[in-house]
Scaffold this motif. Structure first.
Motif, short mmCIF file in Angstrom:
data_model
loop_
_atom_site.label_atom_id
_atom_site.label_comp_id
_atom_site.label_asym_id
_atom_site.label_seq_id
_atom_site.Cartn_x
_atom_site.Cartn_y
_atom_site.Cartn_z
N ASP A 1 28.65 40.06 37.66
CA ASP A 1 29.63 40.92 38.33
C ASP A 1 30.36 40.16 39.43
N ASP A 2 29.62 39.32 40.15
CA ASP A 2 30.23 38.57 41.25
C ASP A 2 31.29 37.59 40.76
N VAL A 3 31.15 37.10 39.54
CA VAL A 3 32.14 36.17 39.00
C VAL A 3 33.50 36.86 38.90
N PHE A 4 33.52 38.09 38.42
CA PHE A 4 34.78 38.82 38.27
C PHE A 4 35.36 39.17 39.64
N ILE A 5 34.50 39.58 40.57
CA ILE A 5 34.96 39.92 41.91
C ILE A 5 35.56 38.71 42.61
N LYS A 6 34.87 37.57 42.53
CA LYS A 6 35.34 36.37 43.20
C LYS A 6 36.61 35.81 42.55
N THR A 7 36.71 35.96 41.24
CA THR A 7 37.94 35.51 40.57
C THR A 7 39.14 36.30 41.06
N LYS A 8 38.99 37.61 41.17
CA LYS A 8 40.10 38.43 41.67
C LYS A 8 40.45 38.04 43.11
N LEU A 9 39.45 37.82 43.95
CA LEU A 9 39.72 37.42 45.34
C LEU A 9 40.48 36.11 45.40
N LYS A 10 40.12 35.18 44.55
CA LYS A 10 40.81 33.88 44.54
C LYS A 10 42.23 34.01 44.00
N LEU A 11 42.45 34.92 43.06
CA LEU A 11 43.81 35.15 42.59
C LEU A 11 44.66 35.80 43.69
N ASP A 12 44.04 36.67 44.49
CA ASP A 12 44.73 37.23 45.66
C ASP A 12 45.15 36.11 46.61
N GLU A 13 44.23 35.18 46.87
CA GLU A 13 44.52 34.06 47.77
C GLU A 13 45.62 33.17 47.19
N LEU A 14 45.56 32.96 45.88
CA LEU A 14 46.56 32.11 45.22
C LEU A 14 47.96 32.69 45.39
N SER A 15 48.09 34.00 45.28
CA SER A 15 49.41 34.62 45.39
C SER A 15 49.94 34.55 46.82
N ILE A 16 49.04 34.51 47.79
CA ILE A 16 49.47 34.36 49.19
C ILE A 16 49.95 32.94 49.45
N LEU A 17 49.26 31.97 48.89
CA LEU A 17 49.63 30.57 49.08
C LEU A 17 50.93 30.21 48.36
N ASN A 18 51.17 30.86 47.22
CA ASN A 18 52.37 30.55 46.43
C ASN A 18 52.86 31.84 45.78
N LYS A 19 53.96 32.38 46.25
CA LYS A 19 54.47 33.66 45.74
C LYS A 19 54.86 33.58 44.27
N GLU A 20 55.14 32.38 43.77
CA GLU A 20 55.47 32.23 42.36
C GLU A 20 54.28 32.57 41.46
N PHE A 21 53.07 32.53 42.04
CA PHE A 21 51.86 32.82 41.28
C PHE A 21 51.40 34.26 41.46
N SER A 22 52.24 35.12 41.98
CA SER A 22 51.82 36.48 42.32
C SER A 22 51.44 37.31 41.08
N ARG A 23 51.94 36.92 39.90
CA ARG A 23 51.62 37.67 38.69
C ARG A 23 50.55 36.97 37.83
N ALA A 24 49.96 35.93 38.36
CA ALA A 24 48.95 35.18 37.60
C ALA A 24 47.76 36.08 37.26
N ALA A 25 47.33 36.00 36.02
CA ALA A 25 46.22 36.83 35.55
C ALA A 25 45.49 36.07 34.45
N THR A 26 44.26 36.50 34.19
CA THR A 26 43.47 35.82 33.16
C THR A 26 42.51 36.78 32.50
N THR A 27 42.19 36.49 31.25
CA THR A 27 41.06 37.12 30.60
C THR A 27 39.80 36.33 30.98
#
Length: 248
Positions: free
Chosen positions: A72-98
């Protein structure tokens, strides 16, 4: 005690693409004695898709360093890192993964899954049986039973490309967990055969889901045969396969 008997994998970008938006973790026996492996597919060729899938696999690797692994923590941490990624680079704001994670211990097989990658096992007739359900519009409409299968199949390619769940900055985390007792799965010569594929691989497999008995008996030969088929038919997406036989 589990033992990896034979494994093979590939994780390749569609020809002429610069970045591979798939990522994977090959099977490994962790210090808890369980086998783990995973596939991830960055969604939709959007900016940062390759970053997103790489982040998901990285979060799993980090979690495997802990004494008590919590998927469960893997999914939670992945989402948190994607949140951080979008803050660092707005071009990545729609980045998503399976993300599809397989965990096999002495008595059961567990899968944590979001998106449209798939996990299969080999049954007693040498057929691949799917253990996961696609989070796609096509599967959602099938489950709703509001439309005929015949009508849905006319639009299968288009509807299958529309994901209903993924790990993304913009959505709450939703994923499924499956658990299968090992004694319910078929064993061949003392080994369980498992397969994880992104859609770029299984779309080619499902068009003609069979190989020779020799190819089905070996993960290495299976992987080589599927790779040749994909490249002969020309890839339409990045393509990833992990196949492994595990002695139990």
């Amino acid at each position: 005690m589990l033992k990896i008997k034979e494994l093979a994998s590939f994780c390749l970008a569609m020809p002429e693409k610069i970045n591979n938006e798939d990522a994977c973790l090959n099977p490994r026996i962790n210090k808890d004695g369980c086998v783990y492996f995973a596939v991830a597919d960055g969604v939709g060729s959007l900016e940062g898709a390759d970053n997103a899938s790489t982040i998901a696999i990285g979060c799993l690797l980090d979690e495997l360093n802990n004494a008590n692994v919590n998927l469960d923590d893997v999914f939670i941490k992945t989402k948190l890192k994607l949140d951080e990624l979008s803050i660092l680079n707005k071009e990545f704001s729609r980045a998503a993964t399976t993300l599809t994670i397989i965990k096999m211990c002495d008595e059961k097989l567990e899968i944590a899954h979001v998106g449209d990658s798939r996990v299969y096992y080999k049954d007693e007739k040498n057929r691949l049986k799917q253990l996961t359900k696609d989070h796609s519009k096509y599967q959602e409409l099938i489950d709703s039973k509001e439309h005929s299968l015949k009508k849905l199949r006319e639009h299968k390619d288009r509807l299958s490309r529309v994901l209903t769940k993924a790990i993304s900055k913009d959505y709450e985390i939703e994923y499924e967990k499956y658990s299968y007792p090992l004694h319910d799965l078929n064993v061949h010569g003392g080994s369980l055969f498992l397969y994880a594929m992104t859609d770029g691989a299984y779309n080619h497999w499902e068009k003609r889901p069979r190989f020779s008995e020799n190819s089905m008996a070996s993960p290495v030969i299976f992987a080589s045969s599927l790779k040749k088929r994909i490249e002969r038919q020309k890839p339409e997406d990045d393509y990833t396969l992990i196949t492994v036989s595990i002695s139990i």
